[in-house]
Design an enzyme around this catalytic site. Sequence first.
Site, PDB file in Angstrom:
ATOM      1  CD  GLU B  82       2.546   6.276   0.842  1.00 46.87           C
ATOM      2  OE1 GLU B  82       3.254   5.870   1.060  1.00 46.87           O
ATOM      3  OE2 GLU B  82       1.560   7.227   1.391  1.00 46.87           O
ATOM      4  CB  CYS B 114      -5.393   5.755  -1.435  1.00 50.11           C
ATOM      5  SG  CYS B 114      -3.519   6.074   0.133  1.00 50.11           S
ATOM      6  CB  THR B 155      -5.757   5.342   9.808  1.00 51.48           C
ATOM      7  OG1 THR B 155      -5.460   5.930   9.275  1.00 51.48           O
ATOM      8  CG2 THR B 155      -7.149   5.346  10.529  1.00 51.48           C
ATOM      9  NE  ARG B 202     -13.508  20.088   9.895  1.00 49.94           N
ATOM     10  CZ  ARG B 202     -14.748  18.871   9.897  1.00 49.94           C
ATOM     11  NH1 ARG B 202     -14.488  17.886  10.306  1.00 49.94           N
ATOM     12  NH2 ARG B 202     -15.774  19.021   9.569  1.00 49.94           N
ATOM     13  CB  THR B 204      -8.374  14.149   3.345  1.00 46.42           C
ATOM     14  OG1 THR B 204      -8.480  14.348   4.893  1.00 46.42           O
ATOM     15  CG2 THR B 204      -6.578  15.199   3.878  1.00 46.42           C
ATOM     16  CG  HIS B 237      -9.628   4.930   0.114  1.00 51.18           C
ATOM     17  ND1 HIS B 237      -8.414   3.974   0.310  1.00 51.18           N
ATOM     18  CD2 HIS B 237      -8.990   6.241   0.376  1.00 51.18           C
ATOM     19  CE1 HIS B 237      -7.445   4.902   0.334  1.00 51.18           C
ATOM     20  NE2 HIS B 237      -7.241   5.889   0.808  1.00 51.18           N
ATOM     21  CE  LYS B 242     -15.898   9.656  13.483  1.00 51.95           C
ATOM     22  NZ  LYS B 242     -16.069  10.434  13.722  1.00 51.95           N
ATOM     23  CG  ASN B 269      -5.322   3.988   4.551  1.00 56.79           C
ATOM     24  OD1 ASN B 269      -6.041   3.547   3.493  1.00 56.79           O
ATOM     25  ND2 ASN B 269      -5.293   5.631   4.102  1.00 56.79           N
ATOM     26  CB  SER B 299      -4.456  12.025  -1.582  1.00 52.58           C
ATOM     27  OG  SER B 299      -5.199  11.852  -0.282  1.00 52.58           O
TER      28      SER B 299
END
Lengths: 383, 349, 132
Positions: B82, B114, B155, B202, B204, B237, B242, B269, B299
Amino acid sequence: MRRVYITGIGQTPVREHWDRSARDLAASSILQALEQAGIDKADAIYVGNALSGELTGQEQLAALIADFAGLTGTEAIRVEAAGASGGAAVRLGYLAVASGVHDTVLVTGVEKMSDLSGPAVEEALATSTDEEYEAIHGLSIAASHALLMRRYMYDYDLERRDFAHFSVNSHRNAVNNEYAMFRRPITVEAFEKARLVADPISLLDSAPVADGAATIVLCSDKAAGKRANSSVEITGSALATDAVALHDRPNPLFLRAVQESAHKAYAQAGVTPKQIDIFEPHDAFAILAALSLEASGLAPEGEGVRLAMEGEIALEGRIPICTMGGQKARGYPVGAAGVYQIVELAQQLRGDAGANQVDARVGMTQSIGGTGATAVTHILRSP
Amino acid sequence: MMKPLRDVGLVGYGAYVPRYRISAEEISRVWKMGEDNLHLEEKAVPGLDEDTTTIAIEAARNALRKAALDPSKLSAVWLGSESKPYSVKPTATIVAEAVGATPHTMAADWEFACKAGTEAMQAAIGFVGSGMADYAMAIGADTAQGKPGDQLEYTAGAGGAAFVVGPKGESMAYLEGSHSYVTDTPDFFRRPNQHYPTHGNRFTGEPSYFTHTIMAARALMDELGYGPEDYDRVVFHQPNSKFPVRVAKRLGFVEEQYRDGLLVPYVGNTYAASSGIGLAAVLDKAEPGERILLASYGSGAGSDAFSFVTTECIARGRNPIPQISDYVGRRREIDYAQYARHRGKLMMY
Amino acid sequence: MSLAKHWRLQQQRYRLIGVQCEDCGAKLLPRRLVCPQCKSHNLQPYSFKGQGMVYSHTVVYDAPSGYDGYVPYPAALVRLDEGPLVATQLTDVDIDEPYIGMPVEMVTRRLREHGESGMIVYGYKFRPKLKD
């Protein structure tokens, strides 16, 4: 071959001439030289200039200068060999007269640098290196010399401060040269503290960007007439080349073109290095002066810097160099520098060097392009 | 389940992580966001002369060395990213030229946030599996950007992973099957000419990352008749530290299965490279005969899940070809000012 | 900005492709038409391995246009294992780290970009050897 004499010299102060262009500077040095030679025209004008296209957007500079100096119609041509442009122009002027093609020629060196600054000037100066394999990697001209200096320091166990003596000498000599840009002495301590431009090369180890023009009149013995007896003679003239890129040389610390041009010039002039009383090297960076002393046979390999450390390059030393300030302190208008050297050496050999006068009969100049790809050596003899 | 007619596998793999790191603590120092945001230790930051192209080139070179393959035998060099240096002009042609795969080859860039890297891997599997090609390279590489002060800034890292897909008989890990799961879920996107992405906070999470990853992974396991206990290692991924742990637990995996592939705490990330770098780290440590589950997430949204089994060749070239641990261990910490410079957040011109 | 002048040097810049003299065996980078050692014209492409040692090094502070955004950056002459010297930037290294004799290896990096809308030029740089 005919004998070639320098019957007139002219120079502008080396400065940041905000109010003067290349044609203006060049023409004023030409008018001075013509007046001194007692003439009002010449057969040809050879203009040494390295960067007028890059820096000022002006090509066909020689015609422009001829016209502006009131010499419209005269044969005129620009000669380009980076930092050796001035020396190369002298070489062509010499050939023209010595060969019998011309009797009287003008050699002018001119550079107008202050119209640009910073990265743009660095970019222009880097055009003297190999564009595809050096400049593309972001190597400035100082960086290329820094690579030489670092290796030299490693091979001969020297420190950065050991190179200071070249700049100290040049600045001391420039004090008495009214045409010089930096007429103030510097110390070894100042040299050590100076801001780095390309480690280990600092500002006080780099010849400054400057504007200036110098002109000499070259005459055959016929054209010089009675003036020949009181004129400095060019007794040796040689130009040699080497690979442009440092990496294309078997030993980057050996300046092959310098050695070849010096040896040819010695042979022509019938002198040995020991007979050179005074030397105007291409001291754009101290390392280049040191390597030139070695390649020219004036210092043993690896001893160039020691010569400076031991004071042998001072006015009262064994081989005085940069007697009017050199590129470092007189200032370094690139394509003009080689002609300034001849002008200054002529002053010395005529006994016109004022407070910096050296007792000298035979002197040598050396004009170098880039890191040594073009080297022009001239040997001059006093009247 | 998707499985090509001809058995294929990974005949080589390679990864790359830049040298520079910024710690979460340092980012937090600038934005005063407190301890709560320190989900990872640090993230990898590209050098001033690095971009997706250069990252992909080094990962691809490592993969070719592992495969001991003449690069001219690659029939495709496909790069998912990306953060393409050119909006128009394939990055993959530069990579293909640099590794020596040109000119008789395919090269193209893939975009699926991603999961662009695993999208390219699915295509390479089909390409080789159909018999159209013997070898194809799939790369995921990114130099991700997060808006200064945004959660993403903690990230968004940089890295690359490259895989050479080839015949099963030559592979270091062969493919058992794959499954892709895609819906239109606008959880994260970047409009043209925008420097930084927009994300749904949230949103996501549950309907996006978790739903798609779990659906793809579970479907593949069901189709293969495997449960979590059948896998030695799993890689997901890793947008933060978390999510992949939570998704692993919800699928019934335990820490020793996901631990070696969890690199996000150290590199951040790495977007299209994230799951690929995890897979490379796992392959670096795997013994022959281990079963590995890989599930990416992109995404927009979707997930590609793959089941691989390592072969006797798995340890090929572990020395001297750099492993992920060599890159993770090579680190130079920088502060926020240097980071801002590296990421083009200072106006230089 | 010329596109072609970079394009035609791609192979040399991406993969260190030089030439080998078929007559005396000399390995040369960059490519030449005439062997400097034996004057042979029989030179064939040769791909250098990209391993070498620092012959000399510097750090550029006053950079030419197009490179001023990268200062200060280290540069070097690297002696390749096959013999030639190559002028290059060093990368992934602090400016005070390089030393003469440092083992280095070739990587492909951005050499420069021609502004926001211009071409990105990629090519070789060298970094401290990652792994023995």
